[in-house]
Design a protein around this motif. Structure first.
Motif, short mmCIF file in Angstrom:
data_model
loop_
_atom_site.label_atom_id
_atom_site.label_comp_id
_atom_site.label_asym_id
_atom_site.label_seq_id
_atom_site.Cartn_x
_atom_site.Cartn_y
_atom_site.Cartn_z
N VAL A 30 0.87 -1.16 0.00
CA VAL A 30 0.00 0.00 0.00
C VAL A 30 0.91 1.21 0.00
O VAL A 30 1.64 1.45 0.97
CB VAL A 30 -0.93 0.01 1.22
N ASP A 31 0.88 1.96 -1.08
CA ASP A 31 1.78 3.10 -1.27
C ASP A 31 3.23 2.67 -1.04
O ASP A 31 3.99 3.32 -0.31
CB ASP A 31 1.40 4.27 -0.36
N ASP A 32 3.61 1.53 -1.62
CA ASP A 32 4.96 0.96 -1.57
C ASP A 32 5.40 0.57 -0.16
O ASP A 32 6.59 0.43 0.12
CB ASP A 32 5.99 1.90 -2.20
N LYS A 33 4.46 0.37 0.75
CA LYS A 33 4.78 -0.10 2.10
C LYS A 33 4.06 -1.44 2.31
O LYS A 33 2.87 -1.56 2.04
CB LYS A 33 4.31 0.91 3.14
N ALA A 34 4.78 -2.47 2.79
CA ALA A 34 4.21 -3.80 2.96
C ALA A 34 3.11 -3.77 4.01
O ALA A 34 3.29 -3.24 5.12
CB ALA A 34 5.29 -4.79 3.36
N TRP A 35 1.94 -4.32 3.66
CA TRP A 35 0.81 -4.39 4.59
C TRP A 35 0.60 -5.83 5.04
O TRP A 35 0.63 -6.13 6.21
CB TRP A 35 -0.44 -3.82 3.92
N LEU A 36 0.38 -6.74 4.08
CA LEU A 36 0.22 -8.16 4.36
C LEU A 36 0.95 -8.95 3.29
O LEU A 36 1.37 -8.41 2.27
CB LEU A 36 -1.27 -8.56 4.31
N ASN A 37 1.09 -10.25 3.51
CA ASN A 37 1.60 -11.15 2.48
C ASN A 37 0.41 -11.88 1.87
O ASN A 37 -0.65 -11.97 2.48
CB ASN A 37 2.59 -12.15 3.07
N TYR A 38 0.63 -12.43 0.68
CA TYR A 38 -0.43 -13.19 0.03
C TYR A 38 0.13 -14.44 -0.61
O TYR A 38 1.32 -14.54 -0.91
CB TYR A 38 -1.17 -12.33 -1.01
N ASP A 39 -0.76 -15.40 -0.83
CA ASP A 39 -0.42 -16.61 -1.56
C ASP A 39 -1.59 -16.90 -2.49
O ASP A 39 -2.75 -16.86 -2.07
CB ASP A 39 -0.19 -17.78 -0.60
N GLY A 40 -1.31 -17.18 -3.73
CA GLY A 40 -2.37 -17.35 -4.73
C GLY A 40 -2.72 -15.98 -5.27
O GLY A 40 -1.84 -15.19 -5.61
N CYS A 41 -3.98 -15.69 -5.35
CA CYS A 41 -4.49 -14.36 -5.73
C CYS A 41 -4.17 -13.97 -7.16
O CYS A 41 -4.39 -12.83 -7.54
CB CYS A 41 -4.00 -13.25 -4.80
N GLY A 42 -3.64 -14.88 -7.96
CA GLY A 42 -3.31 -14.56 -9.34
C GLY A 42 -4.55 -14.53 -10.22
O GLY A 42 -5.67 -14.80 -9.79
N GLY A 43 -4.33 -14.23 -11.48
CA GLY A 43 -5.43 -14.11 -12.43
C GLY A 43 -6.21 -15.40 -12.62
O GLY A 43 -7.43 -15.37 -12.80
N PHE A 44 -5.54 -16.55 -12.61
CA PHE A 44 -6.22 -17.82 -12.83
C PHE A 44 -6.32 -18.66 -11.57
O PHE A 44 -6.71 -19.82 -11.62
CB PHE A 44 -5.49 -18.61 -13.92
N SER A 45 -5.97 -18.10 -10.44
CA SER A 45 -6.01 -18.82 -9.17
C SER A 45 -7.44 -18.91 -8.65
O SER A 45 -8.21 -17.96 -8.76
CB SER A 45 -5.12 -18.12 -8.15
N ALA A 46 -7.79 -20.05 -8.08
CA ALA A 46 -9.13 -20.25 -7.53
C ALA A 46 -9.21 -19.90 -6.06
O ALA A 46 -10.30 -19.89 -5.50
CB ALA A 46 -9.57 -21.69 -7.74
N ASN A 47 -8.06 -19.62 -5.43
CA ASN A 47 -8.09 -19.23 -4.02
C ASN A 47 -6.99 -18.23 -3.73
O ASN A 47 -6.07 -18.05 -4.51
CB ASN A 47 -7.99 -20.46 -3.09
N CYS A 48 -7.10 -17.59 -2.58
CA CYS A 48 -6.16 -16.54 -2.19
C CYS A 48 -6.09 -16.51 -0.67
O CYS A 48 -7.13 -16.55 -0.01
CB CYS A 48 -6.66 -15.20 -2.74
N SER A 49 -4.89 -16.48 -0.15
CA SER A 49 -4.69 -16.39 1.30
C SER A 49 -3.97 -15.10 1.63
O SER A 49 -2.98 -14.76 0.99
CB SER A 49 -3.86 -17.56 1.81
N LEU A 50 -4.45 -14.38 2.64
CA LEU A 50 -3.79 -13.19 3.14
C LEU A 50 -3.17 -13.54 4.49
O LEU A 50 -3.85 -14.09 5.36
CB LEU A 50 -4.77 -12.03 3.29
N MET A 51 -1.89 -13.22 4.64
CA MET A 51 -1.15 -13.60 5.84
C MET A 51 -0.46 -12.40 6.44
O MET A 51 -0.13 -11.44 5.73
CB MET A 51 -0.11 -14.66 5.47
N LEU A 52 -0.25 -12.45 7.75
CA LEU A 52 0.48 -11.39 8.44
C LEU A 52 1.93 -11.39 7.98
O LEU A 52 2.51 -12.44 7.71
CB LEU A 52 0.41 -11.61 9.95
N THR A 53 2.53 -10.22 7.90
CA THR A 53 3.93 -10.14 7.47
C THR A 53 4.88 -10.63 8.56
O THR A 53 5.96 -11.12 8.26
CB THR A 53 4.29 -8.69 7.08
N SER A 54 4.48 -10.51 9.82
CA SER A 54 5.39 -10.86 10.92
C SER A 54 5.60 -12.36 11.05
O SER A 54 6.73 -12.82 11.09
CB SER A 54 4.86 -10.29 12.24
#
Length: 171
Positions: A30-54
């Motif tokens: 967010v404005d070049d500052k890390a907020w969360l990490n993600y896994d998946g979330c791509g254009g053809f991905s069927a799922n997406c996980s949002l994870m804490l950066t810590s």
């Protein structure tokens, strides 16, 4: 001329104060500052996980759901599929469902709602507001069943004559 200046002022202020959200190399920036990490979330991905950066703890799980043949068939939906994304807030046992959006748009909605605190916990009041706003309309629509309280009893009796005999309200 005044209208043009007013419109131009509003456009510039909207562009200056809006946050830019990017998904880059497993991080949500967010404005070049890390907020969360993600896994998946791509254009053809069927799922997406949002994870804490810590500690990489998963806090939000999103999955693409397709239910075939439950919607009316139209020129744009030739198979009648219902498609939506289910967003689960892990640890608080809450979820919302959104239609016609991308994972990135949902991430923007979650960020703007401020439902994740700086320490990674959920602000339950803000999560509840999201649920009130979006809810689970797809599941609610799928789970609706028409209840018919009428009971039809078919009993075979010997014929009382030729033709069709219909007896209503008699036992």
């Amino acid at each position: 001329m005044k209208k043009t200046i007013t419109i131009l002022f509003f456009l510039i202020s909207a562009l200056v104060f809006s946050q830019e959200i990017k998904l880059k190399k497993g991080e949500i920036l967010v404005d070049d500052k890390a907020w969360l990490n993600y896994d998946g979330c791509g254009g053809f991905s069927a799922n997406c996980s949002l994870m804490l950066t810590s500690n990489k703890e998963e806090v939000i799980y999103m999955k693409f759901v397709r239910v075939p043949g439950v919607e009316p068939i139209t020129n744009y939906n030739k198979t009648g599929d219902l498609t939506y994304i289910e967003v689960k807030f892990l640890g608080v046992n809450r979820s919302i469902e959104l239609e016609n959006v991308t994972f990135k748009k949902i991430i923007t909605i979650i960020y703007n709602s401020k439902c994740i605190n700086d320490d990674g916990s959920f602000d339950e009041d803000k999560v509840q507001r999201l649920i009130e706003k979006y809810g689970t309309p797809c599941s609610d629509r799928l789970n609706k069943t028409t209840t018919n309280n009428n009971t039809i009893i078919i009993k075979e009796e010997p014929s009382r004559g030729s033709g069709i005999n219909i007896n209503l309200g008699r036992h």
